[in-house]
Structures are given as C-alpha cells and as structure tokens.
Scaffold this motif. Sequence first.
Motif, PDB file in Angstrom:
ATOM      1  N   PRO A 197      16.562  -5.528 -34.491  1.00 19.14           N
ATOM      2  CA  PRO A 197      16.618  -6.653 -35.422  1.00 19.14           C
ATOM      3  C   PRO A 197      17.556  -7.748 -34.907  1.00 19.14           C
ATOM      4  O   PRO A 197      18.335  -7.529 -33.982  1.00 19.14           O
ATOM      5  CB  PRO A 197      17.180  -6.018 -36.694  1.00 19.14           C
ATOM      6  CG  PRO A 197      18.078  -4.940 -36.181  1.00 19.14           C
ATOM      7  CD  PRO A 197      17.411  -4.414 -34.924  1.00 19.14           C
ATOM      8  N   THR A 198      17.464  -8.887 -35.552  1.00 21.60           N
ATOM      9  CA  THR A 198      18.330 -10.018 -35.208  1.00 21.60           C
ATOM     10  C   THR A 198      19.179 -10.392 -36.427  1.00 21.60           C
ATOM     11  O   THR A 198      18.998  -9.855 -37.516  1.00 21.60           O
ATOM     12  CB  THR A 198      17.476 -11.218 -34.752  1.00 21.60           C
ATOM     13  OG1 THR A 198      16.432 -11.422 -35.701  1.00 21.60           O
ATOM     14  CG2 THR A 198      16.873 -10.963 -33.373  1.00 21.60           C
ATOM     15  N   GLU A 234      14.797 -16.730 -33.762  1.00 24.69           N
ATOM     16  CA  GLU A 234      16.119 -16.086 -33.803  1.00 24.69           C
ATOM     17  C   GLU A 234      16.112 -14.914 -32.834  1.00 24.69           C
ATOM     18  O   GLU A 234      15.270 -14.026 -32.924  1.00 24.69           O
ATOM     19  CB  GLU A 234      16.433 -15.596 -35.218  1.00 24.69           C
ATOM     20  CG  GLU A 234      17.791 -14.943 -35.342  1.00 24.69           C
ATOM     21  CD  GLU A 234      18.943 -15.864 -34.948  1.00 24.69           C
ATOM     22  OE1 GLU A 234      19.509 -15.668 -33.841  1.00 24.69           O
ATOM     23  OE2 GLU A 234      19.280 -16.760 -35.728  1.00 24.69           O
ATOM     24  N   THR A 235      17.042 -14.920 -31.882  1.00 24.48           N
ATOM     25  CA  THR A 235      17.096 -13.844 -30.887  1.00 24.48           C
ATOM     26  C   THR A 235      18.472 -13.179 -30.809  1.00 24.48           C
ATOM     27  O   THR A 235      18.659 -12.256 -30.021  1.00 24.48           O
ATOM     28  CB  THR A 235      16.718 -14.370 -29.481  1.00 24.48           C
ATOM     29  OG1 THR A 235      17.635 -15.396 -29.104  1.00 24.48           O
ATOM     30  CG2 THR A 235      15.293 -14.892 -29.452  1.00 24.48           C
ATOM     31  N   ARG A 236      19.421 -13.647 -31.614  1.00 28.06           N
ATOM     32  CA  ARG A 236      20.767 -13.067 -31.563  1.00 28.06           C
ATOM     33  C   ARG A 236      20.771 -11.678 -32.198  1.00 28.06           C
ATOM     34  O   ARG A 236      20.412 -11.519 -33.356  1.00 28.06           O
ATOM     35  CB  ARG A 236      21.783 -13.967 -32.266  1.00 28.06           C
ATOM     36  CG  ARG A 236      22.014 -15.285 -31.549  1.00 28.06           C
ATOM     37  CD  ARG A 236      22.910 -16.191 -32.348  1.00 28.06           C
ATOM     38  NE  ARG A 236      22.210 -16.532 -33.599  1.00 28.06           N
ATOM     39  CZ  ARG A 236      22.815 -16.956 -34.700  1.00 28.06           C
ATOM     40  NH1 ARG A 236      24.122 -17.099 -34.733  1.00 28.06           N
ATOM     41  NH2 ARG A 236      22.118 -17.243 -35.782  1.00 28.06           N
ATOM     42  N   GLU A 245       8.922  -7.537 -38.153  1.00 35.57           N
ATOM     43  CA  GLU A 245       9.974  -8.541 -38.330  1.00 35.57           C
ATOM     44  C   GLU A 245      11.020  -8.515 -37.213  1.00 35.57           C
ATOM     45  O   GLU A 245      11.840  -9.434 -37.112  1.00 35.57           O
ATOM     46  CB  GLU A 245      10.682  -8.331 -39.675  1.00 35.57           C
ATOM     47  CG  GLU A 245       9.808  -8.636 -40.872  1.00 35.57           C
ATOM     48  CD  GLU A 245       8.772  -7.550 -41.195  1.00 35.57           C
ATOM     49  OE1 GLU A 245       7.863  -7.838 -41.982  1.00 35.57           O
ATOM     50  OE2 GLU A 245       8.864  -6.422 -40.655  1.00 35.57           O
ATOM     51  N   CYS A 246      11.025  -7.488 -36.384  1.00 32.67           N
ATOM     52  CA  CYS A 246      12.069  -7.341 -35.366  1.00 32.67           C
ATOM     53  C   CYS A 246      11.726  -8.070 -34.068  1.00 32.67           C
ATOM     54  O   CYS A 246      10.562  -8.307 -33.752  1.00 32.67           O
ATOM     55  CB  CYS A 246      12.326  -5.860 -35.101  1.00 32.67           C
ATOM     56  SG  CYS A 246      13.222  -5.090 -36.472  1.00 32.67           S
ATOM     57  N   LEU A 247      12.757  -8.384 -33.322  1.00 31.91           N
ATOM     58  CA  LEU A 247      12.611  -9.064 -32.038  1.00 31.91           C
ATOM     59  C   LEU A 247      11.875  -8.202 -31.023  1.00 31.91           C
ATOM     60  O   LEU A 247      11.052  -8.690 -30.255  1.00 31.91           O
ATOM     61  CB  LEU A 247      14.002  -9.426 -31.488  1.00 31.91           C
ATOM     62  CG  LEU A 247      14.058 -10.008 -30.080  1.00 31.91           C
ATOM     63  CD1 LEU A 247      13.344 -11.351 -30.022  1.00 31.91           C
ATOM     64  CD2 LEU A 247      15.499 -10.129 -29.614  1.00 31.91           C
ATOM     65  N   ALA A 248      12.175  -6.904 -31.034  1.00 28.01           N
ATOM     66  CA  ALA A 248      11.571  -6.014 -30.052  1.00 28.01           C
ATOM     67  C   ALA A 248      11.398  -4.622 -30.660  1.00 28.01           C
ATOM     68  O   ALA A 248      12.073  -4.276 -31.639  1.00 28.01           O
ATOM     69  CB  ALA A 248      12.444  -5.933 -28.799  1.00 28.01           C
ATOM     70  N   ILE A 256       8.089  -7.185 -27.093  1.00 23.88           N
ATOM     71  CA  ILE A 256       9.034  -8.221 -27.515  1.00 23.88           C
ATOM     72  C   ILE A 256       8.259  -9.383 -28.113  1.00 23.88           C
ATOM     73  O   ILE A 256       7.169  -9.727 -27.636  1.00 23.88           O
ATOM     74  CB  ILE A 256       9.943  -8.684 -26.348  1.00 23.88           C
ATOM     75  CG1 ILE A 256      11.053  -9.589 -26.865  1.00 23.88           C
ATOM     76  CG2 ILE A 256       9.141  -9.330 -25.237  1.00 23.88           C
ATOM     77  CD1 ILE A 256      12.248  -9.685 -25.945  1.00 23.88           C
ATOM     78  N   ASP A 257       8.799  -9.980 -29.145  1.00 24.25           N
ATOM     79  CA  ASP A 257       8.195 -11.141 -29.800  1.00 24.25           C
ATOM     80  C   ASP A 257       8.773 -12.397 -29.148  1.00 24.25           C
ATOM     81  O   ASP A 257       9.849 -12.871 -29.517  1.00 24.25           O
ATOM     82  CB  ASP A 257       8.496 -11.116 -31.296  1.00 24.25           C
ATOM     83  CG  ASP A 257       7.837 -12.266 -32.054  1.00 24.25           C
ATOM     84  OD1 ASP A 257       7.277 -13.176 -31.410  1.00 24.25           O
ATOM     85  OD2 ASP A 257       7.897 -12.244 -33.295  1.00 24.25           O
ATOM     86  N   THR A 258       8.076 -12.930 -28.167  1.00 24.31           N
ATOM     87  CA  THR A 258       8.570 -14.076 -27.399  1.00 24.31           C
ATOM     88  C   THR A 258       8.515 -15.379 -28.194  1.00 24.31           C
ATOM     89  O   THR A 258       9.096 -16.375 -27.777  1.00 24.31           O
ATOM     90  CB  THR A 258       7.770 -14.252 -26.091  1.00 24.31           C
ATOM     91  OG1 THR A 258       6.377 -14.400 -26.423  1.00 24.31           O
ATOM     92  CG2 THR A 258       7.957 -13.060 -25.174  1.00 24.31           C
TER      93      THR A 258
END
Length: 180
Positions: A71-72, A147-149, A113-116, A141-143
């Motif tokens: 998650p971010t 939001e990637t933090r 909902e997560c980045l990866a 990964i959702d390129t």
Amino acid sequence: MEEMKLSRAFTLIEPGPVVLVTTRDRGKNNIMTISWTMVMDFTPKFALTTGSWNYSFAALRKTKECVIAIPTVDLLDRVVGVGTCSGEDTDKFAKFGFTAVDGKFVKAPLLAECLANIECKVIDFVPKHDIVVLEAVAAYIDTKRKETRMLHAVGDGTFVTDGRKYDRREMMAAKLPAGL
C-alpha cells in the motif's frame, strides 16, 4: 549521545515497507497488516513475522500461499484499520473497501488499490521466531498510480513515508545482479 530505553531500540531499525498480506481459506478472503518483513536476497524470497495469535496464520499454514500487497500513504488509515481488527469476526474487504483481484498462481487475492502485489508460496516456517519464508511466483505493479510513497512503521504507532530517491547504482554495479 543520550541513552534510550532498550525496549524501544527496535524503533531505530524497524523494517519496511508496511505491507498487507492476503490469504484465502475455506472460500474466505482475509487481509492482515504486517510491518515485520524482510527481503532475503536478490532472489524472489521474502520473510515475514507472524504467529498463532494472528487469524491469518492458520490460513498460511494450511494453504501455504498468500499475496503481499504494497500500500501507499493514501491508504494509511485503511492499513491501520486492517491491523486493528481480526478477520475471525470482520470482513476486512467490506469494512475497509478493498477490491479482491484474482491472481494467476495462488488463490489469495491481489488488492486492486495497492501499488504492487506479489503472489507467494510459503516455503518454510521457523516456529521458534514465528517467521514465514515466502517465494514469489509473480509480481505486479500499477504504473499508472499517482501516489507511490510507501509506508514504514516506526513501531510506536507512528509512520514515515518514502521520500526522495538517491541513485548510486553506478557505484554499486559490482554488487548488483545483472538486469537491476
């Protein structure tokens, strides 16, 4: 330097990022928040710490598979919420608004909902330390995600996020596997 309480020393080296781990057992999806994770080496092997006190642990032992979802910062309150209730009596997907996505290799769901997301098979348990060793079988990964933090737990109820990156790949080239 000032001496600090030894019982708080872990807050100095708390690993990261905070992840969500999904499992599926007897037709029921569940999510747990984990901040104690570790990359084992340059192969796709990871370890996490959990144990019999955690509802998801039984599913990990039985099914020997899971998904690590990353998650971010925009998901912080949902991540904390997932970690403060039990899947034994709570449908965390419904309560926290997560979307289950079918994986290719494991029955545990990815989190949209997560980045990866990393599909994993359990390859070992280290009971003395409640360590679960995982081998990744697929990663996504959702390129397009803005939001990637990522989140890092300090361990005392506070969190920090990733910030600026510093590139030292050239200096470390001799130590990195080809292709990184």
